[in-house]
Write a protein that holds these residues in place. Structure first.
Motif, short mmCIF file in Angstrom:
data_model
loop_
_atom_site.label_atom_id
_atom_site.label_comp_id
_atom_site.label_asym_id
_atom_site.label_seq_id
_atom_site.Cartn_x
_atom_site.Cartn_y
_atom_site.Cartn_z
N SER A 74 -3.55 37.93 -0.92
CA SER A 74 -4.00 37.73 0.45
C SER A 74 -5.17 38.66 0.78
CB SER A 74 -2.84 38.00 1.43
OG SER A 74 -2.40 39.33 1.31
N GLY A 75 -6.05 38.16 1.68
CA GLY A 75 -7.20 38.95 2.08
C GLY A 75 -8.33 38.06 2.58
N LYS A 76 -9.50 38.71 2.88
CA LYS A 76 -10.66 38.00 3.37
C LYS A 76 -11.69 37.90 2.24
CE LYS A 76 -10.12 39.48 8.18
NZ LYS A 76 -10.77 40.16 9.33
N TYR A 77 -12.23 36.67 2.09
CA TYR A 77 -13.12 36.40 0.97
C TYR A 77 -14.33 35.56 1.41
CZ TYR A 77 -9.01 37.64 -1.84
OH TYR A 77 -7.93 38.28 -2.39
N PHE A 78 -15.31 35.47 0.49
CA PHE A 78 -16.37 34.47 0.57
C PHE A 78 -16.19 33.52 -0.61
CE2 PHE A 78 -18.76 37.73 3.02
CZ PHE A 78 -19.06 36.94 4.13
N LEU A 79 -16.34 32.23 -0.35
CA LEU A 79 -16.32 31.22 -1.40
C LEU A 79 -17.76 30.77 -1.63
CD1 LEU A 79 -14.12 29.83 -3.12
CD2 LEU A 79 -14.30 27.88 -1.55
N GLU A 80 -18.26 30.95 -2.85
CA GLU A 80 -19.65 30.61 -3.18
C GLU A 80 -19.64 29.43 -4.15
OE1 GLU A 80 -22.76 33.09 -5.56
OE2 GLU A 80 -22.71 33.88 -3.51
N ILE A 81 -20.29 28.33 -3.74
CA ILE A 81 -20.27 27.09 -4.51
C ILE A 81 -21.70 26.72 -4.87
CG2 ILE A 81 -19.57 24.67 -4.52
CD1 ILE A 81 -17.53 25.41 -2.33
N SER A 82 -21.97 26.58 -6.17
CA SER A 82 -23.33 26.29 -6.62
C SER A 82 -23.31 25.22 -7.70
CB SER A 82 -24.00 27.56 -7.17
OG SER A 82 -23.27 28.08 -8.26
N TYR A 83 -24.37 24.41 -7.70
CA TYR A 83 -24.49 23.30 -8.65
C TYR A 83 -25.97 22.96 -8.81
CZ TYR A 83 -23.18 18.87 -10.92
OH TYR A 83 -23.00 17.84 -11.83
N LEU A 84 -26.38 22.71 -10.03
CA LEU A 84 -27.78 22.43 -10.31
C LEU A 84 -28.24 21.21 -9.51
CD1 LEU A 84 -30.13 23.43 -12.08
CD2 LEU A 84 -29.47 21.70 -13.74
N GLY A 85 -29.33 21.36 -8.74
CA GLY A 85 -29.85 20.27 -7.94
C GLY A 85 -29.33 20.24 -6.52
N TYR A 86 -28.48 21.24 -6.14
CA TYR A 86 -27.91 21.28 -4.80
C TYR A 86 -28.09 22.68 -4.21
CZ TYR A 86 -25.65 16.79 -5.67
OH TYR A 86 -25.41 15.47 -5.96
N THR A 87 -28.11 22.73 -2.89
CA THR A 87 -28.21 24.01 -2.18
C THR A 87 -26.88 24.75 -2.28
OG1 THR A 87 -29.80 23.06 -0.64
CG2 THR A 87 -28.69 25.10 0.03
N THR A 88 -26.94 26.04 -2.66
CA THR A 88 -25.73 26.84 -2.79
C THR A 88 -25.04 27.00 -1.43
OG1 THR A 88 -26.62 28.04 -4.69
CG2 THR A 88 -24.83 29.09 -3.46
N LEU A 89 -23.73 26.79 -1.42
CA LEU A 89 -22.95 26.89 -0.19
C LEU A 89 -22.10 28.16 -0.23
CD1 LEU A 89 -21.86 25.57 2.45
CD2 LEU A 89 -20.09 24.50 1.03
N ARG A 90 -22.12 28.90 0.90
CA ARG A 90 -21.33 30.14 0.99
C ARG A 90 -20.52 30.07 2.29
NH1 ARG A 90 -21.70 35.61 -0.94
NH2 ARG A 90 -21.21 37.15 0.65
N GLN A 91 -19.20 30.16 2.19
CA GLN A 91 -18.36 30.06 3.38
C GLN A 91 -17.23 31.09 3.35
OE1 GLN A 91 -16.96 25.93 3.07
NE2 GLN A 91 -14.94 26.65 2.49
N GLU A 92 -16.82 31.50 4.54
CA GLU A 92 -15.74 32.47 4.67
C GLU A 92 -14.40 31.82 4.35
OE1 GLU A 92 -15.86 34.13 8.54
OE2 GLU A 92 -17.75 35.22 8.22
N LEU A 93 -13.49 32.65 3.83
CA LEU A 93 -12.17 32.13 3.49
C LEU A 93 -11.13 33.24 3.69
CD1 LEU A 93 -10.39 29.90 2.19
CD2 LEU A 93 -10.89 30.94 -0.03
N TYR A 94 -10.06 32.88 4.40
CA TYR A 94 -8.95 33.82 4.58
C TYR A 94 -7.74 33.29 3.84
CZ TYR A 94 -5.07 36.34 6.64
OH TYR A 94 -3.93 37.10 6.83
N VAL A 95 -7.13 34.15 3.04
CA VAL A 95 -5.93 33.79 2.29
C VAL A 95 -4.76 34.56 2.87
CG1 VAL A 95 -4.83 33.76 0.03
CG2 VAL A 95 -7.28 33.34 0.21
N GLY A 96 -3.79 33.80 3.38
CA GLY A 96 -2.63 34.44 4.01
C GLY A 96 -1.47 34.62 3.04
N THR A 97 -0.28 34.83 3.61
CA THR A 97 0.91 35.12 2.80
C THR A 97 2.03 34.11 3.01
OG1 THR A 97 1.77 36.55 4.55
CG2 THR A 97 0.42 37.59 2.83
N LEU A 98 1.82 33.10 3.86
CA LEU A 98 2.91 32.18 4.18
C LEU A 98 3.04 31.03 3.19
CD1 LEU A 98 2.54 31.93 8.08
CD2 LEU A 98 4.07 33.40 6.73
#
Length: 802
Positions: A74-98
């Protein structure tokens, strides 16, 4: 580029330390193109901490666009998604415990057109899977065989050889051939047929599976070849058009014996093809059509037979063949919703063959013609296949339910006409064969991901029937056995269940599977047949498979395999009717034939480096009740009868090496070396046709193998070339040996029209050196043969994609 991305990412993957007070969470999601909604495979997904941007874990999406990040605390993260020919996407992500699972649903990437215009991808996926259970080859990479048939393309793949029109894997022809993962009448149920008439232009790739898991049918001890048809899923209307033409038999390699019609030369080849696809929203409609017309010097075999009484017969079997082969495949994919999809497809195949042949028989010094056998074969094979496939995706990533139904109708309509010229008389013979094969297949497959692997299970049911009728019409002094005609019906019922468990951690991989099959075979023979009667058998047998692998490090892996498989006699192997495609060598089936069971073990090692790989394997197979064709004579007749029999044990042991290396941007190569030892133990069998006779043979054994070298040259301006060399060492065949063979192929291609068009020219067997030479020792005779059939073909072609 894709391969580099995958290797780089795999080197970065680490396992996160587990704190017992916290819950480990699995993150999953689906990556799509924001505009077309097409799923995106091989996308880089990296999880980083919000606090200091430190790398935590990573993954790549599978072929369905899905990814999974396991063991996340659990914690606070960034998810970074990249692929050749596409704009890299970066988004916040929270992982809980439930919850132990976190599903991010669909994530959309936006296409970067500027980047696409600047980058050209030239790398390709690894040919040998990480599990080392299969090899995958794109026919687009096979420049020297472009425009030919699937059979011609296959013989240049690692592990594969072609002998008498049949594919062999590691020197063994007990191969099951699939189309899109299914057995079909086009390629044969249980056996193999028709591969020389399937245009390679219709095929996307070919998979060679030496060690199949339990989810595959247990038939085929040498392994499985899976032919995958082309299918596009791009949004909107798109497709590909192609046209290939060529010439074969460019000169006469050996002149005909006297008094027969000319052999084919400068034989034309024509292959137009079209692939169309339309996708909008939830619907994807596809069509693939191919037509192949060829004239071929299909056989040109010179034979010298020597009998124990000193008699010598010289002959030539020349067969000029015209073939029209049409395949049409169409269907629709419908995405009912995010979890459910349905595919309905149909396939039509028509194979029209006209053979015009001559077979003269002479005495020892060619001073007297004993017989001239001229024939016309008119054969039409028609196949209809309908398939429905439903898939349900559960909310958990990778959990799937697949249900499929397949119906096949296959008609075989053959007519033969013979003129039998003897020194003192002339006769005309004919016969007609008609068979209608119907097959119903139902399968259900379930996949459930586990924490350290997955569980696969399912069931399959097959019901198959083949009513056949043969009518002989003998003329004067006929060699036909008219009493051996009539009706016969083959019936097959096979229910099967399987389970397969896969385990993986950072060092070990294991796969344990079991398939249980019940098989019931009935062969009903008409009561008037002079030799054979109705026969049947059934069995319930387990077919286990096991794989254990140790990952020495990120680039080196050691694997061990075990498989138990079966070879059930196909309907043509037990067919009671004599086949007269040779006037004095008659092929007959055997209803008493029984399955051949085979156990195999293999040890493999794979080493990867930045621009190459090395795969080595040592294997051993041992079979009981080996199926082979026995050739023998009966007292008072020169005619040879070739009949299938179960003999005793046989063994196949060998070593295979596949080395691939990119030397530079200009040149790369792969070389395949396969050396093996084949052995068939001594045996005695009883042949019942045409009269009861006993045949015995001593033990046969030989060390053989083959070497294949593919050289690929990538020049400037999207121009490439391929030079392929193949050497086949001497090998044993039933009751004899086949001598060594050698050939060289050359092909070049050029991309034009901004990459949308492609031109190619190639030549197979460039120096016309591929000649099949055999030596056979039978009971009461020996014979040697040299077959100068057509192997050299020059083709030129053009394709355009839109």
């Amino acid at each position: 580029m894709r391969l580099k991305i995958i290797l780089t990412l795999l080197l970065q993957l680490i396992f996160i330390s587990v704190i017992h007070s916290q819950k480990n969470v699995t993150i999953s999601g689906l990556i799509k193109d924001s505009k077309s909604q097409i799923v995106l495979p091989y996308v880089n997904v990296v999880l980083k901490t919000e606090k200091d941007n430190a790398f935590v874990s990573g993954a790549i999406t599978n072929e369905e666009g899905r990814f999974t990040l396991s063991n996340t605390k659990s914690g606070k993260y960034f998810l970074e998604i990249s692929y050749l020919g596409y704009t890299t996407l970066r988004q916040e992500l929270y992982v809980g415990t439930l919850s132990e699972f976190l599903d991010l649903n669909t994530i959309e990437l936006v296409e970067n057109l500027n980047q696409l215009n600047e980058v050209v991808i030239t790398s390709k996926a690894s040919e040998i899977s990480d599990k080392m259970d299969k090899k995958t080859f794109s026919l687009q990479d096979n420049i020297s065989q472009t425009g030919g048939s699937v059979l011609q393309a296959m013989q240049y793949l690692p592990s594969v050889t072609v002998q008498d029109g049949k594919v062999q894997l590691r020197g063994n022809d007990k191969v099951t051939v699939l189309i899109d993962g299914k057995q079909t009448a086009i390629t044969g149920f249980g056996g193999q047929s028709g591969l020389d008439n399937i245009p390679a232009s219709a095929i996307e790739k070919i998979e060679i599976i030496n060690n199949p898991s339990s989810k595959y049918d247990a038939n085929g001890n040498a392994g499985i070849i899976n032919i995958i048809y082309k299918k596009n899923r791009k949004n909107g209307f798109n497709g590909k058009l192609g046209y290939t033409t060529g010439l074969g038999s460019l000169w006469v390699r050996k002149e005909n014996l006297p008094t027969i019609r000319p052999q084919y030369t400068f034989t034309p080849k024509i292959n137009p093809s079209v692939s169309l696809n339309y996708k909008k929203d939830k619907v994807n409609v596809f069509f693939q059509g191919d037509y192949l017309y060829t004239e071929t010097l299909n056989k040109n075999e010179f034979v010298t037979r020597t009998y124990d009484d000193g008699a010598i017969i010289n002959s030539q079997l020349k067969r000029n063949r015209n073939t029209h082969f049409t395949t049409l495949k169409t269907g629709v994919d419908y995405a009912i919703n995010d979890q459910n999809s349905l595919t309905i497809s149909g396939l039509f195949g028509s194979e029209k063959i006209i053979d015009r042949g001559d077979q003269p028989f002479f005495n020892a010094d060619y001073s007297q013609r004993r017989r001239l056998w001229q024939f016309l074969e008119d054969e039409l094979k028609t196949t209809w296949m309908a398939t429905a496939a439903y898939q349900h995706k559960f909310k958990e990533a990778g959990r799937l339910l697949n249900i499929g139904f397949n119906y096949t109708f296959h008609r075989e309509d053959e007519k033969y006409f013979y003129d039998n010229f003897l020194p003192s008389s002339t006769g005309t013979d004919a016969f007609k064969l008609l068979s209608d094969e119907q097959v119903y297949d139902f399968n259900l497959d379930y996949i459930k991901p586990l924490k350290y692997g997955r569980l696969e299970t399912g069931l399959k049911l097959r019901n198959r029937s083949i009513p056949t009728n043969m009518q002989f019409m003998p003329g004067a002094n006929s060699v036909l056995d008219a009493s051996a005609g009539g009706a016969a019906t083959y019936k097959e019922l096979i229910p099967a269940v399987y389970g397969n468990y896969i385990f993986e951690n950072n060092k070990w991989e294991a796969e344990l599977g079991l398939r249980i099959e019940y098989v019931k075979i009935e062969y009903d023979v008409n009561e008037d047949h002079p030799v054979y009667t109705t026969d049947s058998y059934n069995y319930t047998q387990p077919f286990p498979n096991f794989r254990l692998a140790y990952k020495i490090n990120d680039n080196n892996k050691l694997s061990a395999f075990y498989n138990r498989r079966v070879d059930r006699p196909n309907e043509v192997d037990i067919r009671i009717f004599p086949k007269y495609d040779d006037a004095e060598i008659i092929k007959v089936g055997n209803p008493a034939l029984r399955p051949q069971f085979t156990n195999s073990v293999e040890l493999g090692f794979k080493n990867n480096w930045e621009k190459g790989s090395l795969y080595t394997a040592a294997y051993h197979r041992f079979a009981d009740g080996t199926i082979t064709r026995i050739s023998s004579t009966v007292t008072g007749s020169p005619i040879i009868y070739a009949i299938f029999q179960n003999v005793k044990k046989s063994f196949n042991s060998g070593v295979e090496v596949v080395l691939s290396q990119e030397v530079s941007k200009l040149y790369s190569f792969n070389i395949n070396l396969n050396g093996y030892r084949n052995q068939i133990d001594a045996f005695t069998v009883e042949n019942k046709y045409p009269v009861v006779n006993t045949f015995s043979a001593d033990q046969q054994q030989i060390i053989s193998g083959n070497i294949k070298l593919n050289n690929t040259f990538n020049f400037r301006k999207e121009f490439s070339a391929q030079l392929t060399a193949i050497y086949l060492a001497p090998d044993i065949i039933p009751q004899g040996k086949i001598k060594s063979r050698f050939s060289i192929d050359l092909g070049v291609k050029k991309a034009i029209q901004k990459g949308k068009g492609e031109l190619f020219i190639n030549a197979t067997d460039l120096f016309n050196t591929m000649i099949t030479r055999k030596e056979i020792t039978g009971q009461g005779f020996d014979y040697i043969s040299n077959d100068y059939y057509e192997t050299q073909v020059v083709r030129v072609g053009y394709s355009y994609k839109f």
